[in-house]
Structures are given as structure tokens and as C-alpha cells.
Motif scaffolding. Structure first.
Motif, mmCIF file in Angstrom:
data_model
loop_
_atom_site.group_PDB
_atom_site.id
_atom_site.type_symbol
_atom_site.label_atom_id
_atom_site.label_comp_id
_atom_site.label_asym_id
_atom_site.label_seq_id
_atom_site.Cartn_x
_atom_site.Cartn_y
_atom_site.Cartn_z
ATOM 1 N N TRP A 63 0.894 -1.308 -0.039
ATOM 2 C CA TRP A 63 0.011 -0.012 0.026
ATOM 3 C C TRP A 63 0.878 1.202 -0.037
ATOM 4 O O TRP A 63 0.665 2.383 -0.689
ATOM 5 N N LEU A 67 0.988 4.255 -2.773
ATOM 6 C CA LEU A 67 0.684 5.655 -2.181
ATOM 7 C C LEU A 67 1.921 6.467 -2.946
ATOM 8 O O LEU A 67 1.543 7.768 -3.296
ATOM 9 N N MET A 109 -13.565 3.925 0.535
ATOM 10 C CA MET A 109 -12.773 5.033 1.207
ATOM 11 C C MET A 109 -12.298 4.891 2.571
ATOM 12 O O MET A 109 -11.030 4.871 2.882
ATOM 13 N N ALA A 112 -9.509 2.414 2.586
ATOM 14 C CA ALA A 112 -8.361 3.278 2.203
ATOM 15 C C ALA A 112 -7.639 3.897 3.044
ATOM 16 O O ALA A 112 -6.837 3.817 3.342
ATOM 17 N N SER A 116 -4.265 3.197 5.164
ATOM 18 C CA SER A 116 -3.153 4.137 5.292
ATOM 19 C C SER A 116 -2.826 4.437 6.644
ATOM 20 O O SER A 116 -2.207 5.462 7.050
#
Length: 169
Positions: A63, A67, A109, A112, A116
């Protein structure tokens, strides 16, 4: 049996109304503050990449690579998508229009943000959204979906014709 209850019961649709109103308000206000403020996701994205190091990283390497390699170089796109995505998901959930699609976009979302390294209200939003997704159309029955979904279904039924002329009789 429980899924049937969630998908068909009027009392379940009342509960989903409250789920939708809560989730919709959370998304709408978060998006609106970003649209009207000086929202810039670059600090958040760089912080998430920084959480991918150490003995027990909060962010998975794959991830962080996404990013770093895609999101940060295209931060302006993500600034737009996050702000307007949050606002539109919130509006759709509040109005109960295209509820399952809005819930799907919202949970994407949420995941996500979780990937993060941000917890906040995301876990509880994910749990409520899962119920909305399982309920399907019943989650938007007390909302505009009551009118819109049958209209859309009829629209597709009218436009769907099958050519059977190639079949030998």
C-alpha cells in the motif's frame, strides 16, 4: 434467515434509515469541509508512507508503494476525489438514492483510510456499511431509492430486447 430479514423487513429498513443518516452526515460534513477548505492530502499520504517502516508497521509495504508511486505524484487528483467523493457519498446516503452504490464507494474510502494507518471512525463506519450492502435495496427503501430503483429497472426492461431471429425453428 438473517440476510432475508435485512433484505426484506420494513423494521430493518427503518434501522437502515438511521445508519444511512449517520453515515451520510459523517461523509457529507467531512467532504464539505474539504471542498471549502484548503484540503491537501499530500501530508496525509506522506505520513501514511512513513508508517510503513519499523518493526510493526501500521501500513503494508504494497500500500505504501501504491501511495508513493501513484497517489503522491497525483495528489491533485486525490484531493479532488477524496473531497468530492466524501461529499457525494454523504449526499446519496442522506437522500437514500443509489444507496448500495454510495455505500460501496464509502466503504472503499474507509478501507483506503484504514490501509493508510488511520483508525478514527472508520471501523464503525465499515461495520454499518456492511449491513447496508447486505441489505441491498431495503437500505434505501425509506428514501429516493423507493422511486428511483423501480424506474431504473423498468427503463432497462423496456430497452432490453432479445434478437432470436438467428435461432432455427
Amino acid at each position: 434467515m438473517f440476510v432475508k430479514f435485512l433484505r426484506n423487513n420494513i423494521y430493518a429498513s427503518i434501522v437502515f434509515l438511521f445508519f444511512r443518516l449517520y453515515l451520510g452526515w459523517e461523509w457529507l460534513t467531512a467532504g464539505w469541509s474539504k471542498i471549502n477548505g484548503d484540503f491537501d492530502a499530500s501530508g496525509y499520504l506522506k505520513g501514511a508512507v512513513g508508517k510503513a517502516t519499523g518493526e510493526h508497521p501500521a501500513v503494508q509495504t504494497w500500500w505504501a508503494n501504491f501511495l508513493e508511486g501513484f497517489a503522491i505524484p497525483n495528489v491533485e487528483l486525490f484531493n479532488f476525489l477524496v473531497a468530492w467523493g466524501e461529499f457525494l457519498v454523504g449526499l446519496a446516503l442522506l437522500l437514500g438514492i443509489f444507496t448500495t452504490f454510495a455505500a460501496l464507494m464509502g466503504i472503499i474510502m474507509n478501507f483506503a483510510f484504514l490501509l493508510s494507518g488511520t483508525t478514527s471512525t472508520n471501523p464503525q463506519m465499515v461495520i454499518l456499511t456492511i449491513f447496508i450492502l447486505v441489505a441491498g435495496a431495503n437500505a434505501g427503501k425509506i428514501g429516493l431509492d423507493y422511486y428511483v430503483i423501480p424506474f431504473v429497472r423498468n427503463l432497462f426492461k423496456r430497452n432490453r430486447t432479445v434478437d432470436t431471429s438467428y435461432i432455427e425453428k
